[in-house]
Design a protein around this motif. Structure first.
Motif, PDB file in Angstrom:
ATOM      1  N   THR A 124       0.944  -1.130   0.218  1.00 39.51           N
ATOM      2  CA  THR A 124       0.027   0.099   0.132  1.00 39.51           C
ATOM      3  C   THR A 124       0.712   1.227   0.024  1.00 39.51           C
ATOM      4  O   THR A 124       1.426   1.622   1.161  1.00 39.51           O
ATOM      5  N   PRO A 125       1.129   1.853  -1.098  1.00 40.30           N
ATOM      6  CA  PRO A 125       1.897   3.058  -1.145  1.00 40.30           C
ATOM      7  C   PRO A 125       1.137   4.253  -0.516  1.00 40.30           C
ATOM      8  O   PRO A 125       0.005   4.426  -0.762  1.00 40.30           O
ATOM      9  N   ASP A 126       1.958   4.969   0.226  1.00 36.52           N
ATOM     10  CA  ASP A 126       1.358   6.121   0.746  1.00 36.52           C
ATOM     11  C   ASP A 126       0.234   5.856   1.504  1.00 36.52           C
ATOM     12  O   ASP A 126      -0.864   6.826   1.626  1.00 36.52           O
ATOM     13  N   SER A 127       0.148   4.891   2.262  1.00 32.32           N
ATOM     14  CA  SER A 127      -0.991   4.540   3.408  1.00 32.32           C
ATOM     15  C   SER A 127      -0.948   5.879   4.513  1.00 32.32           C
ATOM     16  O   SER A 127       0.023   6.198   4.883  1.00 32.32           O
ATOM     17  N   LYS A 128      -2.145   6.131   4.936  1.00 32.29           N
ATOM     18  CA  LYS A 128      -2.373   7.070   5.993  1.00 32.29           C
ATOM     19  C   LYS A 128      -2.626   6.561   7.125  1.00 32.29           C
ATOM     20  O   LYS A 128      -3.358   5.481   7.139  1.00 32.29           O
ATOM     21  N   ALA A 144       3.018   6.746   4.746  1.00 36.79           N
ATOM     22  CA  ALA A 144       4.370   5.888   4.543  1.00 36.79           C
ATOM     23  C   ALA A 144       3.682   4.707   3.834  1.00 36.79           C
ATOM     24  O   ALA A 144       2.624   4.362   3.677  1.00 36.79           O
ATOM     25  N   ASP A 145       4.848   4.351   2.963  1.00 40.20           N
ATOM     26  CA  ASP A 145       4.441   2.710   2.290  1.00 40.20           C
ATOM     27  C   ASP A 145       4.309   1.656   3.307  1.00 40.20           C
ATOM     28  O   ASP A 145       5.207   1.543   4.138  1.00 40.20           O
ATOM     29  N   THR A 146       3.461   0.801   2.928  1.00 43.04           N
ATOM     30  CA  THR A 146       3.195  -0.326   4.050  1.00 43.04           C
ATOM     31  C   THR A 146       3.158  -1.561   3.236  1.00 43.04           C
ATOM     32  O   THR A 146       2.705  -1.477   2.214  1.00 43.04           O
ATOM     33  N   VAL A 147       3.774  -2.598   3.944  1.00 40.83           N
ATOM     34  CA  VAL A 147       3.709  -4.053   3.414  1.00 40.83           C
ATOM     35  C   VAL A 147       3.072  -4.980   4.536  1.00 40.83           C
ATOM     36  O   VAL A 147       3.337  -4.810   5.602  1.00 40.83           O
ATOM     37  N   THR A 194       2.293 -10.574   8.935  1.00 35.48           N
ATOM     38  CA  THR A 194       2.791  -9.327   9.574  1.00 35.48           C
ATOM     39  C   THR A 194       1.969  -8.318   8.995  1.00 35.48           C
ATOM     40  O   THR A 194       2.112  -8.145   7.727  1.00 35.48           O
ATOM     41  N   GLU A 195       1.920  -7.154   9.570  1.00 34.63           N
ATOM     42  CA  GLU A 195       1.445  -5.998   9.029  1.00 34.63           C
ATOM     43  C   GLU A 195       1.889  -4.808   9.554  1.00 34.63           C
ATOM     44  O   GLU A 195       2.405  -4.549  10.649  1.00 34.63           O
ATOM     45  N   GLN A 196       2.237  -3.871   8.588  1.00 42.08           N
ATOM     46  CA  GLN A 196       2.928  -2.702   8.858  1.00 42.08           C
ATOM     47  C   GLN A 196       1.788  -1.671   9.088  1.00 42.08           C
ATOM     48  O   GLN A 196       0.844  -1.515   8.247  1.00 42.08           O
ATOM     49  N   THR A 197       2.045  -0.764  10.179  1.00 46.49           N
ATOM     50  CA  THR A 197       1.202   0.549  10.387  1.00 46.49           C
ATOM     51  C   THR A 197       1.834   1.545  10.277  1.00 46.49           C
ATOM     52  O   THR A 197       3.132   1.610  10.649  1.00 46.49           O
TER      53      THR A 197
END
Length: 265
Positions: A162-166, A173-176, A202-205
């Motif tokens: 997810t590019p440019d997640s808010k 920020a970009d998240t994976v 695994t999730e990035q916030t």
């Protein structure tokens, strides 16, 4: 927004007593796991799920799957509605809708493989933690293997970018996110499936501009489902009970499933 990760490592159910020799082909029998069988020609499916976890957070989803026009190609969409509670927050609303395409790359006796690509649309309100505020991209690789007449296993592995997640404050920020897992399904009788699924990931916030943090999850979910056949209509209710292990220790909840599958002709 903490999202469920879809699925795990192979496990086996305990020894079951002997049943009638009559049995049904095991295919569409997953809850948290994605099995690798596309919809058959001329058959569509409507799927409703509801999951309630400790802390009163809950997730409802509606999914519809279509062959386009044959089993080789499948289109589907998933609409989530989520309630988030905790830390003074109590918000309910639509999450990010997924539009999915799946290709039936392998379908032969004993094995099926159907890679999926999804667009995650920014339909949820990121200010309430219900979405990411931008388009995301997901791939998943479901594999189904029939071990014996009464046993089948499903395996998943995937990634979401997810590019440019808010976040709620608007920081980007970009998240994976990664997901993995497996299940073991036992056909206990003609229409009854006993299920054991493991889902992890695994999730990035987003924690600030260009800053992310990793969140890990691992759930083990025993359950069952029962198929009711009425002419060309099949109704499948089911329940499961996800339990957290490792990074998800202390989490638990209940999962309800209901699907309707019928021919268009």
């Amino acid at each position: 927004m903490k999202k469920l990760s879809f699925v795990a490592a192979m496990v086996m159910l305990s020894v079951a007593p002997a049943f009638s020799a009559e049995y049904r082909e095991i295919q569409d029998n997953s809850f948290l796991i994605e099995e690798a069988y596309n919809q058959e020609d001329g058959v569509i499916q409507h799927i409703f799920t509801y999951q309630h976890m400790k802390g009163d957070s809950s997730l409802f989803t509606f999914t519809q799957e279509w062959p386009v026009p044959k089993q080789d190609h499948q289109l589907s969409y998933t609409i989530p509605v989520e309630r988030i509670r905790g830390g003074g927050q109590d918000d309910t609303g639509f999450g990010d809708v997924a539009i999915n395409y799946r290709y039936q790359a392998v379908l032969k006796e004993g094995i099926a493989f159907a890679p999926r690509f999804s667009l995650i649309l920014p339909t949820g309100d990121e200010k309430k933690g219900l979405g990411t505020g931008t388009v995301g991209y997901q791939v998943n690789f479901p594999l189904s293997v029939k071990l014996a007449e009464r046993w089948v296993t499903h395996y998943n592995m995937g990634i979401t970018f997810t590019p440019d997640s808010k976040d709620a404050a608007g920081a980007k920020a970009d998240t994976v996110a990664t997901n993995y897992g497996a299940s073991a399904i036992f056909l206990a009788s003609k229409n009854l499936n006993l299920m054991l699924e493991i889902v992890g990931g695994t999730e990035q916030t987003v924690q600030g501009k260009g800053v992310t943090a990793d969140e890990h999850s691992l759930l083990v979910s025993p359950g069952f489902r029962y198929a009711i056949d009425i002419g060309k209509l099949q109704i499948v209710p089911g329940v499961a009970f996800p339990i957290g292990f490792g990074p998800s220790k202390g989490e638990y909840g209940a999962f309800a499933y209901l699907s309707f599958e019928h021919s268009l002709f």
